[in-house]
Scaffold this motif. Sequence first.
Motif, short mmCIF file in Angstrom:
data_model
loop_
_atom_site.label_atom_id
_atom_site.label_comp_id
_atom_site.label_asym_id
_atom_site.label_seq_id
_atom_site.Cartn_x
_atom_site.Cartn_y
_atom_site.Cartn_z
N ALA A 80 -7.49 -18.61 45.02
CA ALA A 80 -6.81 -17.67 44.33
C ALA A 80 -6.05 -17.99 43.43
O ALA A 80 -5.54 -17.15 42.45
N ALA A 81 -5.30 -19.20 43.52
CA ALA A 81 -4.13 -19.64 42.70
C ALA A 81 -4.75 -20.77 41.61
O ALA A 81 -5.26 -21.83 42.47
N ALA A 82 -4.34 -21.05 40.49
CA ALA A 82 -4.95 -21.84 39.71
C ALA A 82 -4.00 -23.10 39.73
O ALA A 82 -4.64 -24.29 39.35
N ASN A 83 -2.81 -23.33 40.59
CA ASN A 83 -2.19 -24.38 40.61
C ASN A 83 -2.20 -25.07 42.08
O ASN A 83 -1.60 -25.67 42.51
N VAL A 84 -3.39 -24.68 42.97
CA VAL A 84 -3.58 -25.09 44.04
C VAL A 84 -5.10 -25.70 44.31
O VAL A 84 -5.98 -24.78 43.83
N TYR A 85 -5.35 -27.00 44.80
CA TYR A 85 -6.39 -27.33 45.14
C TYR A 85 -6.63 -27.94 46.32
O TYR A 85 -5.62 -28.42 47.07
N TYR A 86 -7.71 -27.98 46.97
CA TYR A 86 -7.63 -28.04 48.31
C TYR A 86 -9.24 -29.23 48.46
O TYR A 86 -10.28 -28.86 48.11
N PHE A 87 -9.01 -30.12 49.34
CA PHE A 87 -10.16 -31.20 49.56
C PHE A 87 -10.33 -31.08 51.13
O PHE A 87 -9.40 -32.03 51.89
N PRO A 88 -11.11 -30.43 51.81
CA PRO A 88 -11.30 -30.62 53.10
C PRO A 88 -11.73 -31.93 53.62
O PRO A 88 -11.43 -32.40 54.80
N ARG A 130 8.44 -22.70 40.81
CA ARG A 130 8.59 -23.75 39.75
C ARG A 130 7.15 -23.66 39.18
O ARG A 130 6.31 -23.45 39.94
N ASP A 131 6.98 -24.50 38.15
CA ASP A 131 5.76 -24.86 37.62
C ASP A 131 5.23 -26.17 38.25
O ASP A 131 5.23 -27.27 37.52
N VAL A 132 4.63 -26.10 39.48
CA VAL A 132 4.19 -27.30 40.07
C VAL A 132 2.86 -26.95 40.71
O VAL A 132 2.14 -25.98 40.54
N VAL A 133 2.08 -28.17 40.89
CA VAL A 133 0.67 -28.00 41.35
C VAL A 133 0.74 -28.53 42.70
O VAL A 133 1.42 -29.60 43.15
N PHE A 134 -0.01 -28.16 43.76
CA PHE A 134 -0.21 -28.40 45.18
C PHE A 134 -1.60 -29.00 45.37
O PHE A 134 -2.60 -28.29 45.00
N ILE A 135 -1.51 -29.98 46.10
CA ILE A 135 -2.78 -30.60 46.70
C ILE A 135 -2.87 -30.58 48.11
O ILE A 135 -1.88 -31.09 48.57
N LEU A 136 -3.81 -29.88 48.68
CA LEU A 136 -3.88 -29.71 50.12
C LEU A 136 -5.25 -30.62 50.47
O LEU A 136 -6.05 -30.42 49.68
N GLY A 137 -5.07 -31.03 51.65
CA GLY A 137 -6.23 -31.97 52.23
C GLY A 137 -6.13 -31.80 53.82
O GLY A 137 -5.23 -31.65 54.44
N GLY A 138 -7.74 -32.04 54.29
CA GLY A 138 -7.70 -32.13 55.72
C GLY A 138 -8.95 -31.09 56.38
O GLY A 138 -9.28 -30.11 55.69
N ARG A 139 -9.25 -31.46 57.53
CA ARG A 139 -10.09 -30.72 58.32
C ARG A 139 -9.43 -30.67 59.70
O ARG A 139 -8.76 -31.49 60.22
N MET A 168 -7.62 -23.94 57.69
CA MET A 168 -8.48 -24.38 56.61
C MET A 168 -9.22 -23.28 55.86
O MET A 168 -9.10 -23.32 54.46
N LYS A 169 -9.42 -21.94 56.48
CA LYS A 169 -9.65 -21.05 55.83
C LYS A 169 -8.54 -20.39 54.83
O LYS A 169 -8.79 -20.16 53.67
N LYS A 170 -7.25 -20.40 55.41
CA LYS A 170 -6.06 -20.13 54.59
C LYS A 170 -6.21 -21.03 53.25
O LYS A 170 -5.70 -20.87 52.22
N PHE A 171 -6.17 -22.36 53.35
CA PHE A 171 -6.23 -23.32 52.48
C PHE A 171 -7.34 -23.04 51.42
O PHE A 171 -6.87 -23.02 50.20
N LYS A 172 -8.59 -22.68 51.97
CA LYS A 172 -9.53 -22.47 51.06
C LYS A 172 -9.11 -21.13 50.30
O LYS A 172 -9.31 -21.02 48.73
#
Length: 485
Positions: free
Chosen positions: A347-355, A317-326, A338-342
């Motif tokens: 690599a993906a334009a629709n994924v954002y990560y906030f450690p 689907r055309d969705v955006v993912f926000i990931l967060g955490g440490r 954490m490494k995989k989140f980063k």
Amino acid sequence: MIVSVTPELGIDVGRNFAGGLGVLEGDKFYAAARLGVPYTVITLWYPGGYVAYRFENGEAVPVEEGNVEEGLEVVGEGEVAVRGEKVAVAYLAYRLNTATAVFVKVKAPEWAVRAVQQLYISEKEADRFYRYVILAKAAVDYVERYIGWDNVRYLDLQEAYTALVPLVKRHARARIVIHTPAPWGHPAFSKRFFKEEFGFDMAMDPVVLTEVGLAASVEGIVVSKKMVGLVCNAFPHFCHKIRPVTNAVEVPRWEHPKVSRVKSPEELRKAREEVKREALRALGVEAEGKVVISWARRITHYKRPHFVLQLIEDVDRDVVFILGGRAHPQDGYGVEMMKKFKEVANAAANVYYFPQLDIDTIRKIIWATDIWLFTPFSGWEASGTSFMKAGINGVPSVASRDGAVVEAVRDGYNGWLFGEDRPVLLPLDSRDVDEREYAEFKKKVEEALNSYYGGEYWQVAYNAYVTFRQYFSMDRLFRDYHYKE
């Protein structure tokens, strides 16, 4: 006066928390101030804060987070005897109406300063033990100097590390609050430490702090109804003392003002769409016209961050993912996640990560989200509050049947549920369980997305908004704690 002693505290001053416990205790502080309840919460001051990460060549490298004293005032100084030496402390305070947050800052000697440098970060067992001896003795000293034991209505001990307080000073209305059913929630130390520090020749070796806390308290409080059975299974001889008070959140702290008074699904939709645009812009996330799915919390195995990583691959689907955490730096699984989140965010334009999930960032992620993911391995989550913070803003969750979820979430009504409601701690490496539950999890996410595209979503979101603001409010928690009678 209510006195609460806690290993960590997440308020809007300083960086003195690692995760859910600190934020929960911060919510209690703000609720007490709002409700006019005389309340003092006492914790240690960690000059290095918890932990932050920088990424070098794909590796997550832990560094000190750092802390700031701005906004705190020195209200006094004292000395406590620990390890046969005088430990000099200063009491830093932040006051808000009837609530006071007290941070114990260790000034000398050097070994004591080192023991409290970072929250939950220590290499030696002795440092961990004496860190909480300092907290216990300083908390007692502060109460005796500035409050008086006759004025203490309840002495609430948050987590087992604070169970040392009754070994310094008994109180007839001391209560231990157990915030996790997992084994790490019941730390143990060699009996020699207790002999050397307190003169007690304890019968058991090692000494389990939860056991000490339950024995010395008038009752043990667990943070969800489900936890009663789990804790009674671990400590059956104290089951008569166990009582549930389900966690809650301080609604004014977490709600966006624009959703605070909506009266219908349509009003919620209009408010949420505006709030979402603002939050996405503040986070720097590009998601105009797209569904946002978020997973953001402390990263560790039982919370199953691998579910969202697999979901990113599987959802077409055309969705955006926000990931967060440490993760804790000694949690190998968590650091790897954490490494995989980063990696996936790079690599993906629709994924954002906030450690780094500070309070403000957590709020913005919640406000930017359409579907919240809550994925713990059932039986291991004590309560969970991230789904509550989302729900009071009208953001429904796809959630496993664990913690406090089972008390309020109805599948398809105010959220979506997957997996078993297990009353036991199965091994986290139960691959067959994970595979079966992931398949159901993915199906429920698809159901939630279909609901969003079909328009039924806003009724589910509004149902979450209404039910959560009633059941998961700090007002209810304060009544259950008997703070308000």
